[in-house]
Design a protein around this motif. Structure first.
Motif, mmCIF file in Angstrom:
data_model
loop_
_atom_site.group_PDB
_atom_site.id
_atom_site.type_symbol
_atom_site.label_atom_id
_atom_site.label_comp_id
_atom_site.label_asym_id
_atom_site.label_seq_id
_atom_site.Cartn_x
_atom_site.Cartn_y
_atom_site.Cartn_z
ATOM 1 N N ALA A 287 0.829 -1.200 0.000
ATOM 2 C CA ALA A 287 0.000 0.000 0.000
ATOM 3 C C ALA A 287 0.868 1.255 0.000
ATOM 4 O O ALA A 287 1.807 1.383 0.789
ATOM 5 C CB ALA A 287 -0.915 0.008 1.227
ATOM 6 N N GLY A 288 0.561 2.173 -0.912
ATOM 7 C CA GLY A 288 1.266 3.447 -0.963
ATOM 8 C C GLY A 288 2.597 3.421 -1.662
ATOM 9 O O GLY A 288 3.312 4.421 -1.665
ATOM 10 N N GLU A 289 2.962 2.293 -2.261
ATOM 11 C CA GLU A 289 4.252 2.188 -2.935
ATOM 12 C C GLU A 289 4.089 1.591 -4.333
ATOM 13 O O GLU A 289 3.068 0.963 -4.642
ATOM 14 C CB GLU A 289 5.222 1.321 -2.111
ATOM 15 C CG GLU A 289 5.515 1.899 -0.722
ATOM 16 C CD GLU A 289 6.592 1.120 0.020
ATOM 17 O OE1 GLU A 289 7.327 0.360 -0.626
ATOM 18 O OE2 GLU A 289 6.674 1.276 1.251
ATOM 19 N N ASN A 290 5.104 1.813 -5.158
ATOM 20 C CA ASN A 290 5.199 1.179 -6.490
ATOM 21 C C ASN A 290 4.007 1.489 -7.399
ATOM 22 O O ASN A 290 3.649 0.697 -8.254
ATOM 23 C CB ASN A 290 5.340 -0.346 -6.339
ATOM 24 C CG ASN A 290 6.405 -0.729 -5.354
ATOM 25 O OD1 ASN A 290 7.536 -0.282 -5.443
ATOM 26 N ND2 ASN A 290 6.027 -1.533 -4.374
ATOM 27 N N LYS A 291 3.371 2.654 -7.165
ATOM 28 C CA LYS A 291 2.226 3.079 -7.981
ATOM 29 C C LYS A 291 1.098 2.055 -7.959
ATOM 30 O O LYS A 291 0.323 1.937 -8.900
ATOM 31 C CB LYS A 291 2.670 3.351 -9.420
ATOM 32 C CG LYS A 291 3.791 4.380 -9.517
ATOM 33 C CD LYS A 291 4.337 4.476 -10.924
ATOM 34 C CE LYS A 291 5.568 5.380 -10.941
ATOM 35 N NZ LYS A 291 6.224 5.410 -12.254
ATOM 36 N N GLY A 292 1.007 1.317 -6.858
ATOM 37 C CA GLY A 292 -0.065 0.359 -6.698
ATOM 38 C C GLY A 292 0.108 -0.936 -7.446
ATOM 39 O O GLY A 292 -0.802 -1.766 -7.475
ATOM 40 N N ARG A 293 1.283 -1.131 -8.040
ATOM 41 C CA ARG A 293 1.506 -2.325 -8.864
ATOM 42 C C ARG A 293 2.091 -3.467 -8.043
ATOM 43 O O ARG A 293 2.702 -3.266 -7.006
ATOM 44 C CB ARG A 293 2.471 -1.991 -10.000
ATOM 45 C CG ARG A 293 1.969 -0.900 -10.928
ATOM 46 C CD ARG A 293 3.074 -0.455 -11.860
ATOM 47 N NE ARG A 293 2.674 0.689 -12.676
ATOM 48 C CZ ARG A 293 3.518 1.543 -13.227
ATOM 49 N NH1 ARG A 293 4.828 1.393 -13.050
ATOM 50 N NH2 ARG A 293 3.076 2.552 -13.945
#
Length: 321
Positions: A287-293
């Motif tokens: 959550a909140g990282e890697n643009k949601g990927r």
């Protein structure tokens, strides 16, 4: 001076003002898009399903509420068990009836995702407002339609719903097909959800465990684990884990599909349940990282997979402590 000559400067001035306004608007949109992209998607939570396969361009974006409801519709369907086509019909119906929102109002006494009516024998208002119940009774009535699997989507849905606008379901079929593939696990990793990481102290692993059991059934058997550190990424401390065994069915392909169904459901419901991380089969969503990927390894770790080693046997769900 002719009338046309008289009006040309005024027209030119209006065009210049309109062009300048458009440039300002584009600059503002670009700024916020760049800002969200650079922060990994820290804005308002939202989810997107993209078509699987190289070069596939179809996608569908929705709120986390809509994603959570679509995931639950799919989970109830596969638990019946009903095939993916039935899930597509159910999701298309809910798209038309409620835009995948659990409404507390509607035409006359209609309620919920499918706008079912207590006065027409669908259940009590409380039951109809429960997505698990409302999806379940939709599938029960669909299954009772003779030859439903061979009918066009709009006709199958109409046999259940008895809508005043029977052709309205058809326009949702492409998007519903896309969502059904993602939320039944047939299209692994095609769901992304962005938004800020949960705040410390907001996670309740027992609530997540109870919701998994309610949606997927007692045989899902999610287990609570001991506290774990957040080593491997920059988010807050976590509590492990709700571990969900991926029950073997008829081979690795089906087993893997079941795992991705559980994993996508957890991601779709992450904002509602304060889930900070989901890991399955060497991939992690944070959550909140890697643009949601989904990523092949969590940032800051060595090797592949989740820092706690999630494989194909279990889906591992983490909440903030």
């Amino acid at each position: 001076m002719s009338k046309s000559d008289h009006h040309r400067p005024r027209l030119r001035s209006r065009l210049l003002r309109a062009a300048a306004g458009l440039l300002v608007l584009l600059a503002v949109v670009g700024y916020f898009a760049a800002k969200q992209d650079s922060t990994g998607g820290q804005g308002a939570p939202h989810c997107t399903v993209r078509a699987a396969g190289a070069g596939a361009g179809d996608s569908y974006s929705m709120t986390t509420e809509q994603a959570g409801n679509a995931a639950t519709i799919a989970a109830v369907g596969t638990g019946k068990p009903m095939p993916e086509r039935a899930v597509t019909i159910a999701i298309a119906t809910a798209m038309q009836e409620s835009a995948l929102r659990n409404l507390d109002h509607g035409d006359r006494d209609s309620l919920g995702l499918f706008q079912q009516r207590p006065s027409q024998g669908w259940g009590t208002p409380e039951q109809i407002r429960d997505p698990v119940y409302s999806a379940g009774i939709f599938y029960d009535r669909l299954k009772a339609v003779r030859g439903w699997a061979r009918l066009p989507l709009t006709e199958a849905a109409q046999q259940v719903q008895l809508s005043g606008f029977p052709q309205a379901y058809a326009k949702h079929e492409p998007d519903a097909t896309l969502l059904a593939a993602a939320f039944t696990g047939a299209a692994p990793g095609t769901l992304t959800c962005t938004g800020p990481a949960p705040r410390p102290g907001t996670g309740d692993p027992r609530k997540v465990q109870a919701e998994l059991t309610r949606v997927f059934g007692e045989k899902t058997a999610p287990r609570l684990g001991p506290p774990a550190s957040s080593a491997g990424h920059s988010g807050p401390m976590e509590r492990t884990e709700i571990t969900v065994p991926v029950a073997a069915k008829k081979g690795a392909a089906v087993e893997g599909q079941r795992g991705w169904e559980l994993a996508h459901w957890a991601v779709a419901n992450a904002a509602e349940l304060n889930i900070s991380r989901v890991a399955y089969d060497g991939k992690a969503w944070i959550a909140g990282e890697n643009k949601g990927r989904w990523v092949d390894r969590a940032p800051g770790t060595s090797g592949t997979g989740d820092p706690l080693g999630a494989g194909p046997e279990d889906v591992r769900i983490f909440v903030v402590r």
